[in-house]
Motif scaffolding. Structure first.
Motif, PDB file in Angstrom:
ATOM      1  N   ALA A   1      49.434   1.656 -35.260  1.00 38.35           N
ATOM      2  CA  ALA A   1      50.760   2.201 -34.950  1.00 38.35           C
ATOM      3  C   ALA A   1      50.683   3.181 -33.783  1.00 38.35           C
ATOM      4  N   PHE A   2      51.832   3.368 -33.153  1.00 38.47           N
ATOM      5  CA  PHE A   2      52.045   4.276 -32.022  1.00 38.47           C
ATOM      6  C   PHE A   2      53.104   5.259 -32.491  1.00 38.47           C
ATOM      7  N   VAL A   3      52.732   6.517 -32.642  1.00 38.61           N
ATOM      8  CA  VAL A   3      53.605   7.534 -33.232  1.00 38.61           C
ATOM      9  C   VAL A   3      54.069   8.498 -32.155  1.00 38.61           C
ATOM     10  N   TRP A   4      55.374   8.693 -32.025  1.00 39.23           N
ATOM     11  CA  TRP A   4      55.964   9.671 -31.109  1.00 39.23           C
ATOM     12  C   TRP A   4      56.274  10.932 -31.904  1.00 39.23           C
ATOM     13  N   ALA A   5      55.668  12.047 -31.489  1.00 38.34           N
ATOM     14  CA  ALA A   5      55.943  13.350 -32.098  1.00 38.34           C
ATOM     15  C   ALA A   5      56.854  14.110 -31.154  1.00 38.34           C
ATOM     16  N   GLU A   6      58.110  14.183 -31.517  1.00 31.35           N
ATOM     17  CA  GLU A   6      59.131  14.764 -30.651  1.00 31.35           C
ATOM     18  C   GLU A   6      58.801  16.199 -30.243  1.00 31.35           C
ATOM     19  N   GLY A   7      58.364  17.015 -31.184  1.00 30.55           N
ATOM     20  CA  GLY A   7      58.093  18.420 -30.882  1.00 30.55           C
ATOM     21  C   GLY A   7      56.995  18.600 -29.847  1.00 30.55           C
ATOM     22  N   LEU A   8      55.985  17.755 -29.892  1.00 25.69           N
ATOM     23  CA  LEU A   8      54.876  17.829 -28.926  1.00 25.69           C
ATOM     24  C   LEU A   8      55.160  17.055 -27.652  1.00 25.69           C
ATOM     25  N   LYS A   9      56.145  16.188 -27.721  1.00 28.24           N
ATOM     26  CA  LYS A   9      56.433  15.271 -26.615  1.00 28.24           C
ATOM     27  C   LYS A   9      55.185  14.453 -26.279  1.00 28.24           C
ATOM     28  N   GLY A  10      54.525  13.969 -27.337  1.00 34.81           N
ATOM     29  CA  GLY A  10      53.310  13.194 -27.155  1.00 34.81           C
ATOM     30  C   GLY A  10      53.166  12.095 -28.189  1.00 34.81           C
ATOM     31  N   PHE A  11      52.221  11.210 -27.931  1.00 31.19           N
ATOM     32  CA  PHE A  11      51.991  10.046 -28.772  1.00 31.19           C
ATOM     33  C   PHE A  11      50.634  10.102 -29.439  1.00 31.19           C
ATOM     34  N   PHE A  12      50.529   9.392 -30.551  1.00 28.55           N
ATOM     35  CA  PHE A  12      49.279   9.227 -31.274  1.00 28.55           C
ATOM     36  C   PHE A  12      49.085   7.750 -31.560  1.00 28.55           C
ATOM     37  N   LEU A  13      47.873   7.266 -31.370  1.00 25.54           N
ATOM     38  CA  LEU A  13      47.498   5.915 -31.764  1.00 25.54           C
ATOM     39  C   LEU A  13      46.709   6.036 -33.049  1.00 25.54           C
ATOM     40  N   ILE A  14      47.141   5.314 -34.074  1.00 26.49           N
ATOM     41  CA  ILE A  14      46.494   5.423 -35.374  1.00 26.49           C
ATOM     42  C   ILE A  14      46.148   4.037 -35.908  1.00 26.49           C
ATOM     43  N   GLY A  15      45.202   4.024 -36.822  1.00 26.04           N
ATOM     44  CA  GLY A  15      44.833   2.776 -37.469  1.00 26.04           C
ATOM     45  C   GLY A  15      43.739   2.041 -36.723  1.00 26.04           C
ATOM     46  N   CYS A  16      43.793   0.723 -36.793  1.00 27.68           N
ATOM     47  CA  CYS A  16      42.760  -0.147 -36.230  1.00 27.68           C
ATOM     48  C   CYS A  16      42.881  -0.229 -34.713  1.00 27.68           C
ATOM     49  N   GLU A  17      41.824   0.201 -34.036  1.00 25.94           N
ATOM     50  CA  GLU A  17      41.826   0.195 -32.569  1.00 25.94           C
ATOM     51  C   GLU A  17      41.454  -1.165 -31.983  1.00 25.94           C
ATOM     52  N   ASN A  18      40.997  -2.099 -32.819  1.00 21.67           N
ATOM     53  CA  ASN A  18      40.592  -3.425 -32.341  1.00 21.67           C
ATOM     54  C   ASN A  18      41.669  -4.480 -32.557  1.00 21.67           C
ATOM     55  N   ASN A  19      42.875  -4.071 -32.745  1.00 24.69           N
ATOM     56  CA  ASN A  19      44.000  -4.968 -32.993  1.00 24.69           C
ATOM     57  C   ASN A  19      44.533  -5.453 -31.634  1.00 24.69           C
ATOM     58  N   ILE A  20      43.964  -6.532 -31.131  1.00 22.13           N
ATOM     59  CA  ILE A  20      44.255  -7.020 -29.783  1.00 22.13           C
ATOM     60  C   ILE A  20      45.729  -7.326 -29.584  1.00 22.13           C
ATOM     61  N   SER A  21      46.370  -7.995 -30.531  1.00 22.90           N
ATOM     62  CA  SER A  21      47.787  -8.327 -30.358  1.00 22.90           C
ATOM     63  C   SER A  21      48.635  -7.061 -30.305  1.00 22.90           C
ATOM     64  N   PHE A  22      48.284  -6.043 -31.096  1.00 20.40           N
ATOM     65  CA  PHE A  22      49.009  -4.769 -31.044  1.00 20.40           C
ATOM     66  C   PHE A  22      48.854  -4.130 -29.668  1.00 20.40           C
ATOM     67  N   LEU A  23      47.633  -4.116 -29.131  1.00 18.44           N
ATOM     68  CA  LEU A  23      47.389  -3.500 -27.824  1.00 18.44           C
ATOM     69  C   LEU A  23      48.167  -4.215 -26.723  1.00 18.44           C
ATOM     70  N   GLU A  24      48.195  -5.538 -26.772  1.00 18.04           N
ATOM     71  CA  GLU A  24      48.957  -6.302 -25.778  1.00 18.04           C
ATOM     72  C   GLU A  24      50.453  -6.040 -25.921  1.00 18.04           C
ATOM     73  N   ASP A  25      50.932  -6.036 -27.144  1.00 16.73           N
ATOM     74  CA  ASP A  25      52.354  -5.785 -27.379  1.00 16.73           C
ATOM     75  C   ASP A  25      52.727  -4.352 -27.003  1.00 16.73           C
TER      76      ASP A  25
END
Length: 134
Positions: A49-73
């Protein structure tokens, strides 16, 4: 395909929050304490998942980093939907990976985006000594 999770679906991310660095900002968004939004690879059983934290105005990538279809999407999402979603022209974003495995993936998958890496120092409140540099 990437799916934007409804707030009522955020709890489905809790199993993938158990591994990696425990960013309180992610928990705050997932638990509906802080504003933000989440896109994931699967609305029922998300593994990345790709999480937007409004207060920080930043993103976090969580979970499986080898998920090729997720990375492409996610690349497609950044190119075609991120500006509209943030309601502004985006020239750069701050992204943190939940664990070290994301570091190489970010460099490799998004090298055409002129990725720059920095170090964040984290301090304990009690003795003000650096705990970990990530």
């Amino acid at each position: 395909m990437i799916y934007e999770l409804k707030k009522s679906e955020y709890h489905r991310l809790k199993p993938i929050l158990l591994s990696g660095f425990q960013f309180p900002e992610i928990y705050a968004v997932v638990n509906l304490v802080n504003s933000g939004w989440i896109v994931a690879d699967d609305p029922v059983n998300p593994t990345s998942a790709f999480v937007w934290a409004e207060g920080l105005k930043g993103f976090f990538l969580i979970g499986c980093e080898n998920n090729i279809s997720f990375l492409e999407d996610l690349n497609h999402f950044i190119d075609h939907e991120l500006n509209e979603r943030l309601q502004r022209d985006v020239n750069w974003v701050e992204v943190a990976g939940m664990h070290q495995g994301w570091d190489d993936v970010i460099k490799q998958s998004y090298h055409c985006r002129n990725v720059k890496q920095s170090i964040q120092l984290i301090y304990k409140w009690d003795d003000h000594q650096a705990v970990e540099a990530i």
